[in-house]
Write a protein that holds these residues in place. Sequence first.
Motif, short mmCIF file in Angstrom:
data_model
loop_
_atom_site.label_atom_id
_atom_site.label_comp_id
_atom_site.label_asym_id
_atom_site.label_seq_id
_atom_site.Cartn_x
_atom_site.Cartn_y
_atom_site.Cartn_z
N LEU A 144 -24.37 -0.04 -17.78
CA LEU A 144 -25.31 0.91 -17.96
C LEU A 144 -24.77 2.27 -17.93
O LEU A 144 -23.79 2.45 -17.27
CB LEU A 144 -26.45 0.75 -16.80
N ASP A 145 -25.39 3.39 -18.66
CA ASP A 145 -25.15 4.63 -18.77
C ASP A 145 -25.73 5.31 -17.97
O ASP A 145 -25.39 6.24 -17.28
CB ASP A 145 -25.31 4.93 -19.97
N ALA A 146 -27.05 5.27 -17.79
CA ALA A 146 -27.96 5.69 -16.74
C ALA A 146 -29.21 4.97 -16.44
O ALA A 146 -29.31 3.90 -17.05
CB ALA A 146 -28.74 7.01 -17.28
N ALA A 147 -30.06 5.28 -15.39
CA ALA A 147 -30.91 4.29 -14.67
C ALA A 147 -32.14 5.29 -14.23
O ALA A 147 -31.54 6.40 -13.53
CB ALA A 147 -30.81 3.30 -13.74
N LEU A 148 -33.51 4.88 -14.51
CA LEU A 148 -34.61 5.47 -14.01
C LEU A 148 -34.98 4.75 -12.66
O LEU A 148 -35.33 3.69 -12.69
CB LEU A 148 -35.62 5.54 -14.92
N LEU A 151 -36.76 7.52 -5.90
CA LEU A 151 -35.87 8.02 -4.63
C LEU A 151 -36.76 8.16 -3.63
O LEU A 151 -37.83 8.61 -3.80
CB LEU A 151 -35.30 9.46 -5.22
N PRO A 152 -36.32 8.48 -2.28
CA PRO A 152 -34.72 8.40 -1.88
C PRO A 152 -34.20 6.95 -2.17
O PRO A 152 -35.11 6.10 -1.58
CB PRO A 152 -34.55 8.95 -0.65
N TRP A 153 -32.94 6.95 -2.42
CA TRP A 153 -32.41 5.63 -2.34
C TRP A 153 -30.57 6.03 -2.55
O TRP A 153 -30.22 5.97 -3.46
CB TRP A 153 -32.62 4.77 -3.75
N THR A 160 -27.70 11.47 -8.69
CA THR A 160 -29.20 11.37 -9.18
C THR A 160 -29.41 12.93 -9.24
O THR A 160 -29.13 13.75 -8.86
CB THR A 160 -29.91 10.54 -8.25
N GLU A 161 -30.72 12.86 -10.10
CA GLU A 161 -31.43 14.28 -10.33
C GLU A 161 -32.82 13.75 -10.23
O GLU A 161 -33.42 12.61 -10.78
CB GLU A 161 -30.92 14.89 -11.71
N ALA A 275 -30.21 8.43 -12.49
CA ALA A 275 -28.93 8.11 -11.85
C ALA A 275 -28.04 7.70 -12.86
O ALA A 275 -28.15 7.27 -13.63
CB ALA A 275 -29.14 6.95 -10.71
N TRP A 276 -26.81 8.06 -12.49
CA TRP A 276 -25.38 7.94 -13.25
C TRP A 276 -24.46 7.54 -12.41
O TRP A 276 -24.21 8.00 -11.21
CB TRP A 276 -25.17 8.85 -14.15
N ARG A 277 -23.29 6.97 -12.79
CA ARG A 277 -22.03 6.78 -12.07
C ARG A 277 -21.42 8.18 -12.00
O ARG A 277 -21.47 8.75 -12.89
CB ARG A 277 -21.36 5.93 -12.80
#
Length: 306
Positions: A144-148, A151-153, A160-161, A275-277
């Motif tokens: 995955l490149d990003a995930a919705l 938060l908080p997690w 994350t943003e 979120a992203w790596r």
Amino acid sequence: MHLPTLRQLQFLCALADEKSFSRAADVCNVTQPTLSSAIKEVEAILGVQLVEREARGASLTRAGEAAVERARAILSSAADLVAAAHQAGEPLTGHFHLGAIPTLAPYLLPRTLASLRASHPELKLYLREDQTDRLLEGLRNRTLDAALIALPWPASGIETEVLGDDEFLFVGPKDHKLSKANSLQPDDLNGEDVLLLEDGHCLRDHAVSVCSLSPSSASSDVGATSLATLVQMVAGGLGVSLLPRIAADAGVTAGTDVTLRTFDKPVIGRQIGIAWRAGSPREAEARMIGESVREALSTRKDAATP
């Protein structure tokens, strides 16, 4: 020095995943002799046996397991190289793999995707709906490149943003005492049968935390797999629940005999974020998608009934 090719490393990883020469060959769209020959070439280059060839399949030796781990890292770095080049040339073009948790995907993505398609017609967006932990693992292993997510997690190796807040609303049968009460506080849910999503859904953890639900209230033997199912269970008189406003505004309670109401002081149950790596070359693109989501959230908020 003679080195394995990326294609040979792909063959080795496919064999590790499939544990069968024939299935791995199918996955790689080559013949079995071609794949088998490539594995032998890698073994010759490395000077060690990587695969135990068995009558019913194949298994990795200890050296093979170590080689596959490094091969995955090499292939991932090569993919990052391609992604970085694309992003530097023109962002949000080509393939982008986006994940989303089930309590966001059906209610947030339709409007977001329409905006992204209009502004980035060359973007080929692939979607995956799954629980938070599996989405984060997808980010770490670069599937995955990003995930919705909500938060908080906390998660190591993930950045994350925050894109917006999501209020929790009370939902209950129309004849329930809390549905008709003059005032409503989160503490009023203690002692009630509070229906929640099954374990593994982050919404369950956020609901328990924000409303300080007692174990007796939150540990019902009945668990739903989706918000739509949860609403139907409430309508059936099995208990009360908490519902994210984003789902309520999308009409998840439409056609059901339930009462939906805010708490006297709004309860911000979770934040919606992307979120992203950490270190991902597609961070800038993830933030761009996040901005599109932020705009969709803002439009939804402006359109919602006060």
